[in-house]
Design a protein around this motif. Structure first.
Motif, PDB file in Angstrom:
ATOM      1  N   GLY A 208      39.918  43.698  43.737  1.00  0.00           N
ATOM      2  CA  GLY A 208      40.376  42.383  44.165  1.00  0.00           C
ATOM      3  C   GLY A 208      40.306  41.392  43.023  1.00  0.00           C
ATOM      4  N   ASN A 209      40.723  40.155  43.274  1.00  0.00           N
ATOM      5  CA  ASN A 209      40.708  39.156  42.210  1.00  0.00           C
ATOM      6  C   ASN A 209      39.291  38.723  41.861  1.00  0.00           C
ATOM      7  N   CYS A 210      38.460  38.483  42.869  1.00  0.00           N
ATOM      8  CA  CYS A 210      37.048  38.157  42.654  1.00  0.00           C
ATOM      9  C   CYS A 210      36.255  39.437  42.907  1.00  0.00           C
ATOM     10  N   VAL A 211      35.806  40.080  41.840  1.00  0.00           N
ATOM     11  CA  VAL A 211      35.276  41.437  41.935  1.00  0.00           C
ATOM     12  C   VAL A 211      34.080  41.531  42.880  1.00  0.00           C
ATOM     13  N   TRP A 212      33.119  40.609  42.752  1.00  0.00           N
ATOM     14  CA  TRP A 212      31.863  40.737  43.515  1.00  0.00           C
ATOM     15  C   TRP A 212      31.882  39.975  44.841  1.00  0.00           C
ATOM     16  N   CYS A 213      33.047  39.621  45.333  1.00  0.00           N
ATOM     17  CA  CYS A 213      33.176  38.798  46.539  1.00  0.00           C
ATOM     18  C   CYS A 213      32.289  39.311  47.681  1.00  0.00           C
ATOM     19  N   TRP A 214      31.496  38.412  48.245  1.00  0.00           N
ATOM     20  CA  TRP A 214      30.558  38.777  49.318  1.00  0.00           C
ATOM     21  C   TRP A 214      31.264  39.150  50.618  1.00  0.00           C
ATOM     22  N   LYS A 215      32.557  38.862  50.718  1.00  0.00           N
ATOM     23  CA  LYS A 215      33.296  39.193  51.936  1.00  0.00           C
ATOM     24  C   LYS A 215      33.675  40.674  51.996  1.00  0.00           C
ATOM     25  N   LYS A 216      33.500  41.389  50.893  1.00  0.00           N
ATOM     26  CA  LYS A 216      33.856  42.812  50.873  1.00  0.00           C
ATOM     27  C   LYS A 216      32.830  43.639  51.650  1.00  0.00           C
ATOM     28  N   SER A 217      33.240  44.829  52.024  1.00  0.00           N
ATOM     29  CA  SER A 217      32.336  45.737  52.729  1.00  0.00           C
ATOM     30  C   SER A 217      31.246  46.226  51.771  1.00  0.00           C
ATOM     31  N   PHE A 218      30.115  46.652  52.344  1.00  0.00           N
ATOM     32  CA  PHE A 218      29.049  47.206  51.516  1.00  0.00           C
ATOM     33  C   PHE A 218      29.540  48.428  50.742  1.00  0.00           C
ATOM     34  N   ARG A 219      30.402  49.209  51.353  1.00  0.00           N
ATOM     35  CA  ARG A 219      30.917  50.398  50.666  1.00  0.00           C
ATOM     36  C   ARG A 219      31.659  50.006  49.393  1.00  0.00           C
ATOM     37  N   LYS A 220      32.518  48.989  49.489  1.00  0.00           N
ATOM     38  CA  LYS A 220      33.255  48.546  48.308  1.00  0.00           C
ATOM     39  C   LYS A 220      32.304  47.974  47.260  1.00  0.00           C
ATOM     40  N   LEU A 221      31.333  47.183  47.716  1.00  0.00           N
ATOM     41  CA  LEU A 221      30.424  46.545  46.771  1.00  0.00           C
ATOM     42  C   LEU A 221      29.557  47.576  46.042  1.00  0.00           C
ATOM     43  N   PHE A 222      29.076  48.591  46.753  1.00  0.00           N
ATOM     44  CA  PHE A 222      28.258  49.608  46.095  1.00  0.00           C
ATOM     45  C   PHE A 222      29.102  50.498  45.175  1.00  0.00           C
ATOM     46  N   THR A 223      30.359  50.713  45.542  1.00  0.00           N
ATOM     47  CA  THR A 223      31.270  51.445  44.653  1.00  0.00           C
ATOM     48  C   THR A 223      31.472  50.673  43.361  1.00  0.00           C
ATOM     49  N   LEU A 224      31.670  49.361  43.500  1.00  0.00           N
ATOM     50  CA  LEU A 224      31.832  48.499  42.329  1.00  0.00           C
ATOM     51  C   LEU A 224      30.569  48.456  41.487  1.00  0.00           C
ATOM     52  N   LEU A 225      29.417  48.483  42.147  1.00  0.00           N
ATOM     53  CA  LEU A 225      28.152  48.448  41.430  1.00  0.00           C
ATOM     54  C   LEU A 225      28.001  49.682  40.536  1.00  0.00           C
ATOM     55  N   GLU A 226      28.496  50.802  41.012  1.00  0.00           N
ATOM     56  CA  GLU A 226      28.459  52.028  40.212  1.00  0.00           C
ATOM     57  C   GLU A 226      29.476  51.989  39.078  1.00  0.00           C
ATOM     58  N   GLU A 227      30.664  51.469  39.370  1.00  0.00           N
ATOM     59  CA  GLU A 227      31.753  51.504  38.393  1.00  0.00           C
ATOM     60  C   GLU A 227      31.671  50.380  37.365  1.00  0.00           C
ATOM     61  N   ARG A 228      31.197  49.216  37.800  1.00  0.00           N
ATOM     62  CA  ARG A 228      31.221  48.035  36.925  1.00  0.00           C
ATOM     63  C   ARG A 228      30.001  47.160  37.195  1.00  0.00           C
ATOM     64  N   PRO A 229      28.818  47.621  36.861  1.00  0.00           N
ATOM     65  CA  PRO A 229      27.596  46.878  37.174  1.00  0.00           C
ATOM     66  C   PRO A 229      27.554  45.481  36.547  1.00  0.00           C
ATOM     67  N   GLU A 230      28.208  45.311  35.412  1.00  0.00           N
ATOM     68  CA  GLU A 230      28.189  43.998  34.740  1.00  0.00           C
ATOM     69  C   GLU A 230      28.851  42.904  35.560  1.00  0.00           C
ATOM     70  N   ALA A 231      29.688  43.303  36.540  1.00  0.00           N
ATOM     71  CA  ALA A 231      30.365  42.307  37.378  1.00  0.00           C
ATOM     72  C   ALA A 231      29.373  41.529  38.234  1.00  0.00           C
ATOM     73  N   PHE A 232      28.188  42.091  38.450  1.00  0.00           N
ATOM     74  CA  PHE A 232      27.181  41.459  39.307  1.00  0.00           C
ATOM     75  C   PHE A 232      26.154  40.649  38.531  1.00  0.00           C
ATOM     76  N   GLU A 233      26.337  40.546  37.223  1.00  0.00           N
ATOM     77  CA  GLU A 233      25.405  39.769  36.419  1.00  0.00           C
ATOM     78  C   GLU A 233      25.487  38.279  36.766  1.00  0.00           C
ATOM     79  N   PHE A 234      26.682  37.789  37.041  1.00  0.00           N
ATOM     80  CA  PHE A 234      26.839  36.376  37.362  1.00  0.00           C
ATOM     81  C   PHE A 234      26.138  36.008  38.672  1.00  0.00           C
ATOM     82  N   PRO A 235      26.422  36.686  39.803  1.00  0.00           N
ATOM     83  CA  PRO A 235      25.710  36.305  41.030  1.00  0.00           C
ATOM     84  C   PRO A 235      24.212  36.551  40.936  1.00  0.00           C
TER      85      PRO A 235
END
Length: 236
Positions: A208-235
């Motif tokens: 999505g446009n905002c990678v770490w968006c809190w509106k996403k499902s946990f499945r998407k967020l944990f997938t992103l955490l594995e693929e792109r952990p640096e995206a969560f440095e800001f929040p």
């Protein structure tokens, strides 16, 4: 070259009101495929309106490829997008304003988002203020700076017929229209059209446009955490 399919008439409000040439069409361009598809179609019908304005509100936490995509739409399709960012002061009682930026000067470090968090806290399900403060309010402030009242414009939102549950229940009150819903445009229609174009939004769907968006499902967020952990440095 852009290969266009026949352009349908995609104008109209949820209550069937006829849109006259005394109204300005404001296109809220989110930076996504559906929104860009709608913008491209509506700009081909600009003569039906008094004026047409394309607005993109940058939060500072969009994926860089989203900014590239908006810039490509301006360069190749001629969207002439007005880029905005929220101006948020920590002072209580002072509302959110805006500043104009462009592709080169738009925030990439999350500065607008950080200002919103400093004043309103971290957005979550019971305090979903990020869209309000970083998208809606700066756009409204910009329109007020032009002297435009709600009765003088209609704002087109890029929601498709297969996601019409996202439509606002206060659409008519807030001068919102959903052209793609009205004319039954679906995700597949949008994807088919983009396959014929000389560029596309080069982002996996679950990003999505905002990678770490809190509106996403946990499945998407944990997938992103594995693929792109640096995206969560800001929040964090």
């Amino acid at each position: 070259r852009v290969y266009d399919r026949p352009v349908p008439c995609v104008l109209g409000s949820p209550n069937g009101e006829d849109l006259m040439q005394d109204k300005t069409l404001v296109i809220s361009f989110s930076g996504g495929r559906t929104s860009a598809y709608m913008t491209h179609l509506l700009l081909q019908q600009r003569d039906l309106w008094k004026d047409v304005i394309v607005l993109f509100a940058n939060t500072g936490q969009e994926d860089e490829r989203t900014l590239d995509f908006v810039n490509n739409c301006d360069t190749i399709f001629g969207f002439n997008t007005i880029w905005l960012e929220a101006l948020i002061t920590p002072e209580k009682g002072v509302g959110t304003s805006f500043q104009r930026v462009n592709y080169q000067t738009a925030s990439r470090d999350g500065a607008p988002f950080e200002a919103a968090i400093a004043k309103h806290g971290i957005p979550f399900t019971k305090s979903p203020h990020c869209t309000r403060e970083l998208k809606q309010y700066p756009i409204q402030a910009y329109l007020r700076s032009l002297g435009l009242k709600k009765s003088e414009y209609r704002m087109a939102i890029g929601i498709r017929a297969d996601e019409m549950d996202r439509m606002s229940p206060t659409a008519e009150k807030n001068s919102l229209i959903y052209p793609l819903v009205k004319h039954n445009v679906t995700k597949q229609s949008v994807l088919d059209w983009w396959r014929q174009q000389p560029f596309d939004l080069d982002i996996p769907e679950h990003y999505g446009n905002c990678v770490w968006c809190w509106k996403k499902s946990f499945r998407k967020l944990f997938t992103l955490l594995e693929e792109r952990p640096e995206a969560f440095e800001f929040p964090e």
